[in-house]
Design a protein around this motif. Sequence first.
Motif, PDB file in Angstrom:
ATOM      1  N   LYS A  45       0.852  -1.178   0.000  1.00  0.00           N
ATOM      2  CA  LYS A  45       0.000   0.000   0.000  1.00  0.00           C
ATOM      3  C   LYS A  45       0.888   1.228   0.000  1.00  0.00           C
ATOM      4  O   LYS A  45       1.998   1.203   0.540  1.00  0.00           O
ATOM      5  CB  LYS A  45      -0.911   0.003   1.238  1.00  0.00           C
ATOM      6  CG  LYS A  45      -1.879   1.170   1.320  1.00  0.00           C
ATOM      7  CD  LYS A  45      -2.729   1.080   2.583  1.00  0.00           C
ATOM      8  CE  LYS A  45      -3.684   2.260   2.692  1.00  0.00           C
ATOM      9  NZ  LYS A  45      -4.506   2.192   3.926  1.00  0.00           N
ATOM     10  N   THR A  46       0.426   2.306  -0.607  1.00  0.00           N
ATOM     11  CA  THR A  46       1.158   3.569  -0.618  1.00  0.00           C
ATOM     12  C   THR A  46       0.256   4.668  -0.079  1.00  0.00           C
ATOM     13  O   THR A  46      -0.911   4.763  -0.467  1.00  0.00           O
ATOM     14  CB  THR A  46       1.614   3.930  -2.044  1.00  0.00           C
ATOM     15  OG1 THR A  46       2.494   2.922  -2.526  1.00  0.00           O
ATOM     16  CG2 THR A  46       2.343   5.274  -2.069  1.00  0.00           C
ATOM     17  N   ILE A  47       0.787   5.475   0.838  1.00  0.00           N
ATOM     18  CA  ILE A  47       0.024   6.602   1.363  1.00  0.00           C
ATOM     19  C   ILE A  47       0.864   7.866   1.322  1.00  0.00           C
ATOM     20  O   ILE A  47       2.089   7.808   1.364  1.00  0.00           O
ATOM     21  CB  ILE A  47      -0.466   6.357   2.809  1.00  0.00           C
ATOM     22  CG1 ILE A  47       0.735   6.286   3.773  1.00  0.00           C
ATOM     23  CG2 ILE A  47      -1.319   5.115   2.910  1.00  0.00           C
ATOM     24  CD1 ILE A  47       0.315   6.419   5.227  1.00  0.00           C
ATOM     25  N   GLN A  48       0.189   8.997   1.218  1.00  0.00           N
ATOM     26  CA  GLN A  48       0.848  10.292   1.304  1.00  0.00           C
ATOM     27  C   GLN A  48       0.450  10.942   2.613  1.00  0.00           C
ATOM     28  O   GLN A  48      -0.726  11.113   2.917  1.00  0.00           O
ATOM     29  CB  GLN A  48       0.479  11.197   0.125  1.00  0.00           C
ATOM     30  CG  GLN A  48       1.212  12.531   0.160  1.00  0.00           C
ATOM     31  CD  GLN A  48       1.080  13.312  -1.125  1.00  0.00           C
ATOM     32  OE1 GLN A  48       0.537  12.802  -2.111  1.00  0.00           O
ATOM     33  NE2 GLN A  48       1.569  14.537  -1.143  1.00  0.00           N
ATOM     34  N   MET A  49       1.472  11.318   3.394  1.00  0.00           N
ATOM     35  CA  MET A  49       1.234  11.917   4.698  1.00  0.00           C
ATOM     36  C   MET A  49       0.934  13.403   4.542  1.00  0.00           C
ATOM     37  O   MET A  49       1.281  14.038   3.540  1.00  0.00           O
ATOM     38  CB  MET A  49       2.471  11.737   5.576  1.00  0.00           C
ATOM     39  CG  MET A  49       2.978  10.313   5.675  1.00  0.00           C
ATOM     40  SD  MET A  49       1.889   9.240   6.610  1.00  0.00           S
ATOM     41  CE  MET A  49       2.120   9.918   8.261  1.00  0.00           C
ATOM     42  N   LYS A  50       0.313  13.966   5.553  1.00  0.00           N
ATOM     43  CA  LYS A  50       0.136  15.400   5.592  1.00  0.00           C
ATOM     44  C   LYS A  50       1.512  16.051   5.633  1.00  0.00           C
ATOM     45  O   LYS A  50       2.334  15.735   6.482  1.00  0.00           O
ATOM     46  CB  LYS A  50      -0.672  15.796   6.827  1.00  0.00           C
ATOM     47  CG  LYS A  50      -0.991  17.288   6.910  1.00  0.00           C
ATOM     48  CD  LYS A  50      -1.837  17.591   8.134  1.00  0.00           C
ATOM     49  CE  LYS A  50      -2.161  19.083   8.218  1.00  0.00           C
ATOM     50  NZ  LYS A  50      -2.991  19.398   9.410  1.00  0.00           N
ATOM     51  N   GLY A  51       1.794  16.932   4.716  1.00  0.00           N
ATOM     52  CA  GLY A  51       3.115  17.526   4.605  1.00  0.00           C
ATOM     53  C   GLY A  51       3.863  17.025   3.382  1.00  0.00           C
ATOM     54  O   GLY A  51       4.885  17.588   3.011  1.00  0.00           O
ATOM     55  N   GLY A  52       3.365  15.938   2.763  1.00  0.00           N
ATOM     56  CA  GLY A  52       3.925  15.531   1.483  1.00  0.00           C
ATOM     57  C   GLY A  52       4.722  14.247   1.465  1.00  0.00           C
ATOM     58  O   GLY A  52       4.969  13.695   0.386  1.00  0.00           O
ATOM     59  N   ASP A  53       5.164  13.735   2.613  1.00  0.00           N
ATOM     60  CA  ASP A  53       5.941  12.503   2.608  1.00  0.00           C
ATOM     61  C   ASP A  53       5.104  11.336   2.100  1.00  0.00           C
ATOM     62  O   ASP A  53       3.924  11.200   2.446  1.00  0.00           O
ATOM     63  CB  ASP A  53       6.463  12.182   4.006  1.00  0.00           C
ATOM     64  CG  ASP A  53       7.648  13.032   4.405  1.00  0.00           C
ATOM     65  OD1 ASP A  53       8.165  13.769   3.542  1.00  0.00           O
ATOM     66  OD2 ASP A  53       8.064  12.959   5.580  1.00  0.00           O
ATOM     67  N   VAL A  54       5.724  10.489   1.288  1.00  0.00           N
ATOM     68  CA  VAL A  54       5.051   9.325   0.715  1.00  0.00           C
ATOM     69  C   VAL A  54       5.719   8.062   1.245  1.00  0.00           C
ATOM     70  O   VAL A  54       6.940   7.915   1.156  1.00  0.00           O
ATOM     71  CB  VAL A  54       5.109   9.346  -0.826  1.00  0.00           C
ATOM     72  CG1 VAL A  54       4.484   8.079  -1.404  1.00  0.00           C
ATOM     73  CG2 VAL A  54       4.394  10.582  -1.361  1.00  0.00           C
ATOM     74  N   TYR A  55       4.917   7.153   1.788  1.00  0.00           N
ATOM     75  CA  TYR A  55       5.422   5.892   2.324  1.00  0.00           C
ATOM     76  C   TYR A  55       4.808   4.721   1.573  1.00  0.00           C
ATOM     77  O   TYR A  55       3.612   4.709   1.272  1.00  0.00           O
ATOM     78  CB  TYR A  55       5.076   5.745   3.812  1.00  0.00           C
ATOM     79  CG  TYR A  55       5.894   6.613   4.732  1.00  0.00           C
ATOM     80  CD1 TYR A  55       7.085   6.153   5.269  1.00  0.00           C
ATOM     81  CD2 TYR A  55       5.462   7.893   5.077  1.00  0.00           C
ATOM     82  CE1 TYR A  55       7.836   6.952   6.131  1.00  0.00           C
ATOM     83  CE2 TYR A  55       6.207   8.697   5.929  1.00  0.00           C
ATOM     84  CZ  TYR A  55       7.386   8.212   6.451  1.00  0.00           C
ATOM     85  OH  TYR A  55       8.136   9.002   7.297  1.00  0.00           O
TER      86      TYR A  55
END
Length: 380
Positions: A45-55
């Motif tokens: 799974k891929t998510i984008q955090m608040k602030g722009g970081d992508v994990y």
Amino acid sequence: MREKQTIRVTLLLSFLVLVTKGKGIRKKYYGEDNTLVLPYQQVNKTIQMKGGDVYDYIDVNAQPSLSDPRLKDHKIQMQPSSFPVGLDIDPLLSHSELQVQPSTIDCPVGTVPILRNNRNFTMAAHNIEGVGSTDLQREAAGIQYHGDVYGARASLNVYEPKVNKDSKDLSATWLQIKNGGEHRDKIGVGLEVNPSFSGDTFVRFHIGWADGLYKKSCIDHSCRGFVLVNHGWGLGTRLKLVSVYDGPQWELKVNIFKDPITKNWWVLCGKMNSPIGYWPSALFTFINHKGDYVFWGGFVQGPTVSSNAPQMGSGHFASEGFGKAAHIRNIQILNENNSYITPEENFDYGTTNSTLYTVDKFHVDTAGMSIYYGGPGSAV
């Protein structure tokens, strides 16, 4: 109080100037170069955090580090076999409050978060200048210990020193252990503002290591090797609670120690020393049994340090003291009996350039050593 001694530039980390490469997600193979990019098929799974970081969430048993040939048939160790005597431990899967809380990541159990590069949405993949490169400029201020060590710990004051975003310079607060002769194995953990690596000027949590035999140097996932086991804390994560000059002061506890049974070197962080991951002993030639040197302090490094040195710590000299100068406290080493002690000898402290950075107010209490360090760099 002993007389300050200058710390030689050769005692600094030589593996933290990084150059971003690549624009797309593509597969790389061991031996091609130091770049490591995540294959699509490994991502749960891929998510984008608040602030722009992508994990990317990766199965813990499929993380890229395990493709290193030295880790063939390696069985992941989810927790240390034992912990240093008297250490308070937070269970791996809990969500306890940390001294400094990184960006909240909520990976499912059995997966780990891998941070992509902010600029091009690949993994944090970089080519690294070789050990001893002549174009690297470094300055440092801190304390060093010479002697047998099986681990080390400290509480790092979290600041966000100013570093030119368009430069390839960095500013770090760091704990490092190493061993070996001319070509040393090195492992380290700490805080960095490193625009050429992260694509921004935020302070972030990083680990770094160097294979002294092959002169290969790495940070986070830029090379295969470090095994991440914590599903709530990614390497390269941003620390959002930052100390304010003459205001609130935030700290991050960091801890490196050798597992007495598996010989792996573990990284623990936070208020309750949560296990983050480990360097398997198979990665190293010289440090697989113990270290012989520790450094705690700040350093700056990069191609323009001599002409436009960035801030270190809070950007203020050590003489300003608590709340104004950055500090490192609870400095201790782990001995052969798996107990933390405060060194009473074989240590010294100093700076490579006292006009730009200083270290001062050294003292010892029941929790260990403490120092203030840092400075404005070229903005003096």
